[in-house]
Design an enzyme around this catalytic site. Structure first.
Site, PDB file in Angstrom:
ATOM      1  CG  HIS A   1      14.962  14.397 -18.774  1.00 45.20           C
ATOM      2  ND1 HIS A   1      13.078  13.515 -18.502  1.00 45.20           N
ATOM      3  CD2 HIS A   1      15.276  13.739 -19.728  1.00 45.20           C
ATOM      4  CE1 HIS A   1      12.629  12.623 -19.484  1.00 45.20           C
ATOM      5  NE2 HIS A   1      13.918  12.805 -20.565  1.00 45.20           N
TER       6      HIS A   1
ATOM      7  CB  CYS B   1      34.938  -4.507 -29.584  1.00 42.56           C
ATOM      8  SG  CYS B   1      33.728  -2.929 -29.023  1.00 42.56           S
TER       9      CYS B   1
ATOM     10  CG  ASP C   1      30.364   4.915 -37.522  1.00 45.13           C
ATOM     11  OD1 ASP C   1      30.592   5.661 -37.193  1.00 45.13           O
ATOM     12  OD2 ASP C   1      30.584   3.959 -36.720  1.00 45.13           O
TER      13      ASP C   1
ATOM     14  CD  GLN D   1      22.764   5.680 -28.918  1.00 49.73           C
ATOM     15  OE1 GLN D   1      22.986   5.955 -29.974  1.00 49.73           O
ATOM     16  NE2 GLN D   1      22.741   4.393 -28.523  1.00 49.73           N
TER      17      GLN D   1
ATOM     18  CB  CYS E   1      38.153  -2.501 -29.195  1.00 54.20           C
ATOM     19  SG  CYS E   1      37.133  -3.387 -28.249  1.00 54.20           S
TER      20      CYS E   1
ATOM     21  CG  ASN F   1      19.939   2.162 -24.655  1.00 51.76           C
ATOM     22  OD1 ASN F   1      18.766   2.388 -23.781  1.00 51.76           O
ATOM     23  ND2 ASN F   1      19.100   2.748 -25.781  1.00 51.76           N
TER      24      ASN F   1
ATOM     25  CD  GLN G   1       0.574  -4.355 -11.198  1.00 54.24           C
ATOM     26  OE1 GLN G   1       0.907  -5.095 -11.774  1.00 54.24           O
ATOM     27  NE2 GLN G   1       0.243  -5.058  -9.835  1.00 54.24           N
TER      28      GLN G   1
ATOM     29  CB  CYS H   1      23.064  -1.853 -25.316  1.00 50.28           C
ATOM     30  SG  CYS H   1      24.760  -0.973 -25.889  1.00 50.28           S
ATOM     31  CB  SER H   2      23.746  -2.907 -31.496  1.00 47.54           C
ATOM     32  OG  SER H   2      24.778  -1.518 -31.779  1.00 47.54           O
TER      33      SER H   2
ATOM     34  CG  HIS I   1      35.234  -4.910 -25.511  1.00 43.97           C
ATOM     35  ND1 HIS I   1      34.387  -4.769 -26.306  1.00 43.97           N
ATOM     36  CD2 HIS I   1      34.572  -6.127 -24.564  1.00 43.97           C
ATOM     37  CE1 HIS I   1      33.147  -5.589 -26.577  1.00 43.97           C
ATOM     38  NE2 HIS I   1      33.592  -6.647 -25.542  1.00 43.97           N
TER      39      HIS I   1
ATOM     40  CG  HIS J   1      28.310   2.808 -26.444  1.00 42.64           C
ATOM     41  ND1 HIS J   1      28.145   1.507 -26.611  1.00 42.64           N
ATOM     42  CD2 HIS J   1      27.770   3.284 -26.743  1.00 42.64           C
ATOM     43  CE1 HIS J   1      27.456   0.848 -27.010  1.00 42.64           C
ATOM     44  NE2 HIS J   1      26.867   2.079 -27.128  1.00 42.64           N
TER      45      HIS J   1
ATOM     46  CG  HIS K   1      33.754  -0.891 -25.514  1.00 43.40           C
ATOM     47  ND1 HIS K   1      35.238  -1.720 -26.090  1.00 43.40           N
ATOM     48  CD2 HIS K   1      33.680   0.224 -25.306  1.00 43.40           C
ATOM     49  CE1 HIS K   1      36.178  -0.793 -25.625  1.00 43.40           C
ATOM     50  NE2 HIS K   1      35.533   0.580 -25.187  1.00 43.40           N
TER      51      HIS K   1
END
Length: 346
Positions: free
Chosen positions: A280, A50, A76, A167, A53, A152, A322, A159-160, A114, A165, A163
């Protein structure tokens, strides 16, 4: 007309001006759509592969420190570049309109564990996340017109990294959706001389029909105009324009509200409930913020179970949103599942 129509009707989103078509009778139709496997595999607190981590190496060769609480670093693979980047466009064109932008992207790791997510964390741990949001927002708002704090959660939301997190994207322009929210709140304030979302929070608190979570300072509701099946809107019950306007006691009560709301999401289908959420508040260049009220949107895709999602297709892409499940029914379902995480029950 009743505020809770039983038949087919439309509801107006007062924050954006959009309308939502509500068709409650369609919930009786048989389902033959797609399903997907539910992820039930337990993961360990540390994963050697990961990138997020503690102590591990990220894709760009940077090493994470052995952090024990929240940890923040510059993304990154940032979607935004600093002001010294090569201009992406120049000149004016009546048909191809563009403008240069600059900004920075930050990653906020919620926990060194994790296997954790907000509903599995303690209120004290979530409070540290809230405090990190506030401190990062306070720093970035001095440079940028907009600071977008968001999360996300889950592969289905793009979400890639599993772990836990979120943004933060900060940039020198106010995004389109926020501009619309600003205009709608200005218009309401000019007519009623009070903030739209503070009035709305108090009205929802009195009604209770769409309330999912409420404490002395915060209320989370399935909004009257919700487009996603289990969408929620998290609001302060006090006048707060921006994240860094929150006094410390409200940060702690926010942690409590976030804990309960996300636990109820997980409990609904007994899975790690995916969503996109974000904050917001008043854009940073505004000196007059009396019309603005801080709020967080939660947009989860799940519809009928952990394996059946709502897709915005067809009519939604070509006309307007809808929904079949009424916001009142969705809120009732979230209230009924309890505030103790399903994994902790006997």
């Amino acid at each position: 007309m009743s505020t809770h129509p039983a038949g087919v009707h439309r509801r107006k989103n007062l924050l954006t001006g959009d309308w939502v078509l509500v068709s409650p009778h369609r919930n009786n139709r048989p389902w033959k759509g797609a399903t997907e496997a539910t992820q039930t595999k337990e993961v360990s607190a540390y994963q050697t592969d990961c990138a997020l981590c503690p102590g591990n190496t990220r894709a760009n060769g940077e090493h994470n420190p052995p952090y024990r609480e929240t940890f923040v670093f510059t993304n990154d693979f940032s979607a935004l570049s600093g002001p010294d980047a090569t201009p992406a466009c120049d000149g004016d064109d009546a048909l191809w309109v563009s403008e240069e932008v600059s900004g920075e992207c930050r990653v906020v790791i919620f926990s060194p564990d994790h296997s954790q997510s907000l509903p599995r964390m303690t209120e004290a741990e979530i409070a540290r996340v809230v405090n990190t949001w506030v401190s990062e927002f306070k720093r970035l708002k001095t440079t940028y017109r907009w600071v977008q704090v968001f999360e996300n959660k889950g592969e289905v939301m793009g979400c890639s990294q599993p772990h836990p997190h979120g943004q933060i994207w900060a940039h020198d322009f106010v995004p389109s959706l926020v501009t619309r929210e600003d205009e709608c709140q200005v218009n309401y304030h000019q007519r009623h001389h009070s903030p739209l979302l503070l009035d709305y929070a108090m009205r929802e608190s009195r009604s209770g029909a769409r309330t999912v979570v409420e404490n002395d300072d915060w209320i989370a509701v399935v909004p009257y105009w919700a487009a996603w099946p289990f969408e929620t809107l998290l609001l302060p019950k006090h006048l707060i324009a921006r994240l860094d306007d929150m006094p410390e006691p409200l940060q702690h009560s926010l942690a409590s509200a976030l804990k309960e709301l996300t636990v109820r999401y997980d409990n609904l289908f007994q899975c790690s409930f995916p969503y996109s959420m974000g904050w917001h508040g008043a854009p940073n260049h505004l000196s007059e913020t009396a019309h603005w009220q801080l709020h967080a949107h939660f947009f989860p895709p799940l519809l009928r179970s952990a394996t059946i999602k709502k897709h915005m297709v067809g009519y939604e892409m070509l006309a307007e949103a809808q929904r079949d499940l009424t916001p009142e029914a969705a809120a009732s379902a979230l209230r009924d599942v309890g505030a103790v995480h399903y994994s902790e029950r006997g």
